[in-house]
Design a protein around this motif. Structure first.
Motif, PDB file in Angstrom:
ATOM      1  N   MET A   1       0.855  -1.196   0.000  1.00 39.31           N
ATOM      2  CA  MET A   1       0.000   0.000   0.000  1.00 39.31           C
ATOM      3  C   MET A   1       0.883   1.236   0.000  1.00 39.31           C
ATOM      4  O   MET A   1       1.823   1.340   0.780  1.00 39.31           O
ATOM      5  N   ALA A   2       0.578   2.145  -0.888  1.00 38.30           N
ATOM      6  CA  ALA A   2       1.381   3.379  -0.969  1.00 38.30           C
ATOM      7  C   ALA A   2       1.013   4.329   0.175  1.00 38.30           C
ATOM      8  O   ALA A   2       0.032   4.122   0.889  1.00 38.30           O
ATOM      9  N   ASP A   3       1.822   5.365   0.321  1.00 38.69           N
ATOM     10  CA  ASP A   3       1.495   6.399   1.316  1.00 38.69           C
ATOM     11  C   ASP A   3       0.146   7.038   0.989  1.00 38.69           C
ATOM     12  O   ASP A   3      -0.251   7.129  -0.167  1.00 38.69           O
ATOM     13  N   ASP A   4      -0.493   7.501   2.023  1.00 38.49           N
ATOM     14  CA  ASP A   4      -1.796   8.154   1.835  1.00 38.49           C
ATOM     15  C   ASP A   4      -1.573   9.574   1.316  1.00 38.49           C
ATOM     16  O   ASP A   4      -1.066  10.435   2.026  1.00 38.49           O
ATOM     17  N   LEU A   5      -1.913   9.758   0.075  1.00 40.91           N
ATOM     18  CA  LEU A   5      -1.732  11.080  -0.539  1.00 40.91           C
ATOM     19  C   LEU A   5      -3.063  11.802  -0.736  1.00 40.91           C
ATOM     20  O   LEU A   5      -3.200  12.693  -1.574  1.00 40.91           O
ATOM     21  N   THR A   6      -4.045  11.342  -0.010  1.00 39.53           N
ATOM     22  CA  THR A   6      -5.351  11.993  -0.121  1.00 39.53           C
ATOM     23  C   THR A   6      -5.178  13.500   0.070  1.00 39.53           C
ATOM     24  O   THR A   6      -4.473  13.946   0.978  1.00 39.53           O
ATOM     25  N   LEU A   7      -5.831  14.228  -0.819  1.00 43.81           N
ATOM     26  CA  LEU A   7      -5.627  15.673  -0.813  1.00 43.81           C
ATOM     27  C   LEU A   7      -6.056  16.324   0.501  1.00 43.81           C
ATOM     28  O   LEU A   7      -7.143  16.062   1.021  1.00 43.81           O
ATOM     29  N   ASP A   8      -5.141  17.102   1.015  1.00 45.47           N
ATOM     30  CA  ASP A   8      -5.457  17.946   2.166  1.00 45.47           C
ATOM     31  C   ASP A   8      -5.487  19.378   1.644  1.00 45.47           C
ATOM     32  O   ASP A   8      -4.444  19.982   1.407  1.00 45.47           O
ATOM     33  N   HIS A   9      -6.713  19.867   1.419  1.00 41.73           N
ATOM     34  CA  HIS A   9      -6.840  21.173   0.771  1.00 41.73           C
ATOM     35  C   HIS A   9      -6.254  22.298   1.600  1.00 41.73           C
ATOM     36  O   HIS A   9      -5.965  23.378   1.072  1.00 41.73           O
ATOM     37  N   ASP A  10      -6.048  22.044   2.880  1.00 40.85           N
ATOM     38  CA  ASP A  10      -5.477  23.102   3.727  1.00 40.85           C
ATOM     39  C   ASP A  10      -3.962  23.083   3.694  1.00 40.85           C
ATOM     40  O   ASP A  10      -3.306  23.996   4.195  1.00 40.85           O
ATOM     41  N   ASP A  11      -3.405  22.013   3.152  1.00 39.38           N
ATOM     42  CA  ASP A  11      -1.937  21.914   3.094  1.00 39.38           C
ATOM     43  C   ASP A  11      -1.430  22.760   1.934  1.00 39.38           C
ATOM     44  O   ASP A  11      -1.797  22.531   0.777  1.00 39.38           O
ATOM     45  N   PRO A  12      -0.585  23.767   2.228  1.00 43.30           N
ATOM     46  CA  PRO A  12      -0.110  24.649   1.146  1.00 43.30           C
ATOM     47  C   PRO A  12       0.718  23.917   0.098  1.00 43.30           C
ATOM     48  O   PRO A  12       0.864  24.402  -1.024  1.00 43.30           O
ATOM     49  N   ALA A  13       1.241  22.743   0.445  1.00 37.56           N
ATOM     50  CA  ALA A  13       2.075  22.008  -0.533  1.00 37.56           C
ATOM     51  C   ALA A  13       1.262  21.080  -1.423  1.00 37.56           C
ATOM     52  O   ALA A  13       1.798  20.458  -2.342  1.00 37.56           O
ATOM     53  N   ALA A  14      -0.034  20.938  -1.148  1.00 40.47           N
ATOM     54  CA  ALA A  14      -0.859  20.006  -1.920  1.00 40.47           C
ATOM     55  C   ALA A  14      -1.054  20.471  -3.351  1.00 40.47           C
ATOM     56  O   ALA A  14      -1.178  21.661  -3.616  1.00 40.47           O
ATOM     57  N   PHE A  15      -1.024  19.478  -4.309  1.00 38.98           N
ATOM     58  CA  PHE A  15      -1.324  19.783  -5.718  1.00 38.98           C
ATOM     59  C   PHE A  15      -2.832  19.838  -5.870  1.00 38.98           C
ATOM     60  O   PHE A  15      -3.471  18.845  -6.199  1.00 38.98           O
ATOM     61  N   VAL A  16      -3.374  20.986  -5.638  1.00 33.55           N
ATOM     62  CA  VAL A  16      -4.827  21.084  -5.645  1.00 33.55           C
ATOM     63  C   VAL A  16      -5.361  21.405  -7.024  1.00 33.55           C
ATOM     64  O   VAL A  16      -6.244  20.725  -7.542  1.00 33.55           O
ATOM     65  N   ALA A  17      -4.740  22.393  -7.641  1.00 32.28           N
ATOM     66  CA  ALA A  17      -5.275  22.868  -8.915  1.00 32.28           C
ATOM     67  C   ALA A  17      -5.241  21.776  -9.973  1.00 32.28           C
ATOM     68  O   ALA A  17      -4.205  21.169 -10.223  1.00 32.28           O
ATOM     69  N   GLY A  18      -6.396  21.500 -10.553  1.00 32.04           N
ATOM     70  CA  GLY A  18      -6.485  20.546 -11.668  1.00 32.04           C
ATOM     71  C   GLY A  18      -6.325  19.109 -11.288  1.00 32.04           C
ATOM     72  O   GLY A  18      -6.150  18.246 -12.148  1.00 32.04           O
ATOM     73  N   SER A  19      -6.330  18.750 -10.017  1.00 28.67           N
ATOM     74  CA  SER A  19      -6.096  17.348  -9.632  1.00 28.67           C
ATOM     75  C   SER A  19      -7.290  16.471  -9.983  1.00 28.67           C
ATOM     76  O   SER A  19      -8.414  16.917 -10.055  1.00 28.67           O
ATOM     77  N   VAL A  20      -6.986  15.178 -10.252  1.00 32.99           N
ATOM     78  CA  VAL A  20      -8.024  14.225 -10.622  1.00 32.99           C
ATOM     79  C   VAL A  20      -8.619  13.631  -9.351  1.00 32.99           C
ATOM     80  O   VAL A  20      -7.875  13.135  -8.499  1.00 32.99           O
ATOM     81  N   PRO A  21      -9.912  13.666  -9.212  1.00 31.62           N
ATOM     82  CA  PRO A  21     -10.521  13.100  -8.009  1.00 31.62           C
ATOM     83  C   PRO A  21     -10.140  11.626  -7.837  1.00 31.62           C
ATOM     84  O   PRO A  21     -10.163  10.854  -8.789  1.00 31.62           O
ATOM     85  N   GLY A  22      -9.754  11.256  -6.652  1.00 31.12           N
ATOM     86  CA  GLY A  22      -9.408   9.849  -6.371  1.00 31.12           C
ATOM     87  C   GLY A  22      -8.020   9.468  -6.809  1.00 31.12           C
ATOM     88  O   GLY A  22      -7.560   8.339  -6.572  1.00 31.12           O
ATOM     89  N   ARG A  23      -7.322  10.364  -7.475  1.00 29.19           N
ATOM     90  CA  ARG A  23      -5.961  10.027  -7.918  1.00 29.19           C
ATOM     91  C   ARG A  23      -5.051  11.216  -7.644  1.00 29.19           C
ATOM     92  O   ARG A  23      -4.718  11.993  -8.543  1.00 29.19           O
ATOM     93  N   PRO A  24      -4.618  11.339  -6.424  1.00 28.90           N
ATOM     94  CA  PRO A  24      -3.797  12.487  -6.074  1.00 28.90           C
ATOM     95  C   PRO A  24      -2.434  12.434  -6.741  1.00 28.90           C
ATOM     96  O   PRO A  24      -1.947  11.358  -7.086  1.00 28.90           O
ATOM     97  N   ALA A  25      -1.853  13.609  -6.939  1.00 35.81           N
ATOM     98  CA  ALA A  25      -0.494  13.665  -7.495  1.00 35.81           C
ATOM     99  C   ALA A  25       0.448  12.862  -6.604  1.00 35.81           C
ATOM    100  O   ALA A  25       0.336  12.870  -5.380  1.00 35.81           O
ATOM    101  N   GLY A  26       1.365  12.130  -7.243  1.00 32.63           N
ATOM    102  CA  GLY A  26       2.321  11.311  -6.475  1.00 32.63           C
ATOM    103  C   GLY A  26       1.918   9.865  -6.366  1.00 32.63           C
ATOM    104  O   GLY A  26       2.715   9.020  -5.974  1.00 32.63           O
ATOM    105  N   ALA A  27       0.687   9.539  -6.735  1.00 32.86           N
ATOM    106  CA  ALA A  27       0.245   8.140  -6.696  1.00 32.86           C
ATOM    107  C   ALA A  27       0.647   7.491  -8.013  1.00 32.86           C
ATOM    108  O   ALA A  27       0.024   7.715  -9.039  1.00 32.86           O
ATOM    109  N   ALA A  28       1.740   6.729  -7.977  1.00 35.45           N
ATOM    110  CA  ALA A  28       2.263   6.160  -9.221  1.00 35.45           C
ATOM    111  C   ALA A  28       1.329   5.088  -9.750  1.00 35.45           C
ATOM    112  O   ALA A  28       0.714   4.338  -8.992  1.00 35.45           O
ATOM    113  N   ALA A  29       1.258   5.038 -11.058  1.00 32.73           N
ATOM    114  CA  ALA A  29       0.408   4.021 -11.684  1.00 32.73           C
ATOM    115  C   ALA A  29       0.857   2.629 -11.303  1.00 32.73           C
ATOM    116  O   ALA A  29       0.068   1.705 -11.230  1.00 32.73           O
TER     117      ALA A  29
END
Lengths: 465, 257
Positions: A1-29
């Protein structure tokens, strides 16, 4: 199981803009598809199979090793300004091939119309029908066949104008009569698909007829000896060769077939021991059955073996006396021509000849499917369930192979292969296919240049060690 | 392992006066062929010519040379007065051959028929892959006696060495003294009979009590060879058959691959 990269919209480092629901940036295929380069689906399946079987896996066909350098890493450099090409469609190019013409030792050397002939494949591995078809096909175009391990099959002897009789360590049905009916004798020291081990024919293929020829109980797993019973080293082999020459009254040449492992040394030793022809079989060579690990991880590739073998003959001053035949994954005229240019005097084809006959052809598809495979990727030679009647001893399956049609396909394939070799030779300005040389080739990769000593393409210099 | 003294057979018999090869000898006569340092091809050619004339052949000055008397036909009758090297009588096709002293490796290898008798000792791989006929060694025989044997009988009045009978398919190896380690290793078929001690049985071999009919057959053969006191407590080694289906005992497994 990979690290939990579920988007935290309050985290300033999160890739929020344009992200795909259910597939956060950093989740390798790869986390989803599981394509670990080490634990591939094949590697996982292999562990699972062995965990159930309690032994290595066995299969037929040839190596599945994906990291092999191949003859595809070489190209021909036809005549341009430095030499003249021959007219490809008009001028002659000699394809006649003579093997075993050592002066004073062999009364009847082998003379063929082509530098390509059919490799040693046993009756047992192949059906009698397939053996006969190979013999007829080769004979139609001035080529030859070789018995393989299972003794001399009458169907094949009658079909083959020129037949090499193989003497394996197990010596199945080896007797004086068969030796004297052969056009050459091949001492099998090993084979490319599984050097260092003996033959293997699983019980599914040991029919009554096969068992009778090999003096075996029906349906046993026949695992042949790897060492010859009555000679060990090269000094003994020299005496053995003299015995064989005495037995056939110096009439026919003596071949030695070996898997490619240490060709520089093995070839020199065999030449010094007195054989007339050395057959060197690279690790791409096929087989009806072998432990899979041997197919994929033993021996060296054909491309790496040829130059070393040729240089060995030259180093010991026997290049004019001993001929070199190369085999192992030769798919047609292009591979064959490259092998000749690298130093072979002739080339053997096994798997390619079976495919020409009908192996892996899209007939009886439901029978391929029943084995979990399909035409074009079947490698189930070991099962004896060959849908097209080639690698089987089942009379119903064997009957599917039409001898005459299969022979004709073999003949046409050999013709096409010879034509391809000659076309390349003429483009390189050669009036004989045996005049092809390493200078006619260039290497596309450092690896191919290093293995063969062939100049790198364009820069025209060898790999500098 | 107890050695076996082959006795008087080790002595060289003085050759009878006989016409030399190529002097018009023929059926029923005896010819002498000298070996010495001549090319083997020439020696064997002389032997074959004498055989073709129907002569019994005495071969002298053998110097333990290799490949003497190879591939001889039915009706050939030879005596080697000295010791011979590798492959004497190899590929024998019906000839009767006697070696009055010792023989090197591969005695009678791939013999299809005929009789080979050695009055002394035999080296490694006597009777290797033989298909038929009789090979009789009055002394001891070396390792791998009867290796890959496919038929016929091998009788050794002395002992046999390591790995004798290895992967034999058919035929009998009969040993009147001892068999060294790995006797009858990996037999497919065939039988190994031992009257003395067995160093150790080979892989996948099984020692069984022979039945009376089998014993009678072996002892009749020995009697016919002039072996005295043939009655022994025989141990018969046969295939354990565990390796017969090592790789394919579960046919369904093949569909996994």
């Amino acid at each position: 199981m990979a690290d939990d990269l579920t988007l935290d919209h309050d985290d300033p480092a999160a890739f929020v803009a344009g992200s795909v629901p259910g597939r956060p940036a950093g989740a390798a295929a790869s986390y989803e598809s599981g394509d670990s380069p080490r634990w591939t689906p094949h590697a996982i399946a292999d562990v699972q199979a062995k965990a159930q079987l309690g032994r290595y896996q066995v299969r037929g066909f040839s190596t599945f090793q994906r990291n092999l350098p191949t003859l595809d890493d070489l190209v021909f450099v036809p005549a341009t300004m430095t030499r003249l090409p021959l007219e490809g469609y008009r001028e002659d190019c000699d394809t006649r091939t003579v093997l075993g013409d050592r002066p004073g030792l062999v009364e009847n050397p082998i003379e063929l119309d082509t530098p390509v002939y059919i490799a040693s494949m046993s009756f047992g591995a192949l059906s009698a029908t397939a053996k006969a078809a190979l013999g007829h096909g080769a004979s139609r175009v001035g080529s030859m066949t070789c018995t393989g391990e299972g003794g001399m099959l009458e169907d094949e002897r009658e079909a083959s104008d020129v037949l090499v009789y193989q003497m394996t360590p197990s010596r199945y049905m080896l007797d004086l009569d068969h030796l004297r009916r052969a056009d050459a004798i091949e001492i099998a020291v090993g084979q490319g698909a599984k050097p260092g081990t003996g033959g293997l024919l699983l019980g599914m293929k040991v029919s009554q007829r096969v068992a009778d020829m090999r003096t075996l109980p029906v349906e046993v797993d026949q695992r042949s000896t790897v060492r010859h019973p009555d000679f060990l080293g090269a000094d003994d082999l020299r005496v053995k060769i003299e015995e064989l020459r005495e037995a056939v009254d110096y009439r026919v040449p003596i071949f030695a077939k070996m898997g490619a492992t240490r060709p520089r040394y093995d070839v020199a030793i065999a030449a010094k021991a007195g054989v007339d022809v050395i057959v060197l079989d690279g690790m791409e060579g096929g087989t009806n059955a072998a432990p899979e690990l041997l197919l994929d991880h033993t021996g060296i590739p054909t491309i790496a073996a040829i130059r070393a073998a040729r240089e060995a003959l030259e180093d010991c001053g026997m290049a004019d006396e001993v001929k070199l035949v190369v085999a192992g994954g030769i798919r047609g005229g292009v591979d064959a021509a490259k092998a000749l240019a690298l130093g072979a005097d002739a080339v053997m084809i096994g798997t390619a000849a079976l495919i020409a006959m009908g192996c892996n052809s899209p007939c009886f598809v439901e029978d391929y499917e029943a084995m979990g495979t399909a035409p074009g990727r079947c490698h189930h030679c070991h099962t004896g369930l060959c849908p097209v009647g080639i690698q089987t001893q089942d009379p119903e399956l064997e009957a599917r192979l039409d001898v005459d049609a299969a022979a004709e396909r073999v003949a046409r394939f050999l013709t096409a292969t010879t034509m391809e070799i000659s076309l390349l030779a003429k483009a390189c300005g050669k009036s004989s296919v045996h005049n092809l040389e390493p200078e006619d080739l260039r290497a596309l990769t450092l690896e191919a240049a290093a293995f063969t000593g062939v100049d790198l393409a364009g820069i025209d210099r060898p790999f500098d060690w | 392992m107890a050695g076996h003294d082959p006795g008087d057979g080790g002595d060289v018999t003085a050759p009878a006066h006989s016409p030399a090869a190529g002097t018009g000898a023929g059926a029923g006569t005896e010819e002498i062929v000298e070996v010495g340092h001549r090319p083997i091809r020439e020696v064997n050619a002389d032997i074959r010519k004498a055989v073709a004339r129907g002569s019994r052949v005495r071969v002298q000055d053998t110097l333990s040379r290799h490949n003497l008397g190879v591939a001889l036909p039915e009706g050939a009758d030879l005596v080697f007065e000295g010791s011979v090297g590798y492959y004497c009588g190899g590929l024998n096709n019906g000839a009767t051959i006697r070696v009055e002293r010792n023989a090197g490796w591969g005695l009678g290898e791939a013999m299809a028929s005929g009789v080979i008798t050695v009055d002394g000792y035999a080296g490694m791989a006597a009777g290797a892959s033989m298909l038929g006929g009789l090979l009789h060694v009055r002394g001891d025989a070396g390792p791998r006696t009867g290796v890959a044997q496919k038929g016929g009988d091998i009788v050794v009045e002395g002992s046999v060495g390591f790995l004798s009978g290895f992967m034999a398919h058919a035929g009998r190896i009969i040993v009147l003294a001892d068999a060294a380690d790995a006797a009858g290793d990996s037999l497919w078929g065939g039988e190994m009979w031992v009257a003395g001690n067995i160093g150790s049985p080979g892989v996948d071999s099984r020692i069984v009590e022979p039945d009376a009919e089998e014993v009678a057959s072996v002892e009749d053969l020995l009697s016919s060879l002039g072996v005295g006191d043939v009655s022994r407590r025989w141990k018969k080694i046969v295939s354990g058959q565990k390796l017969w289906h090592f790789e394919s005992r579960d046919a369904q497994a093949w569909l996994m691959i």
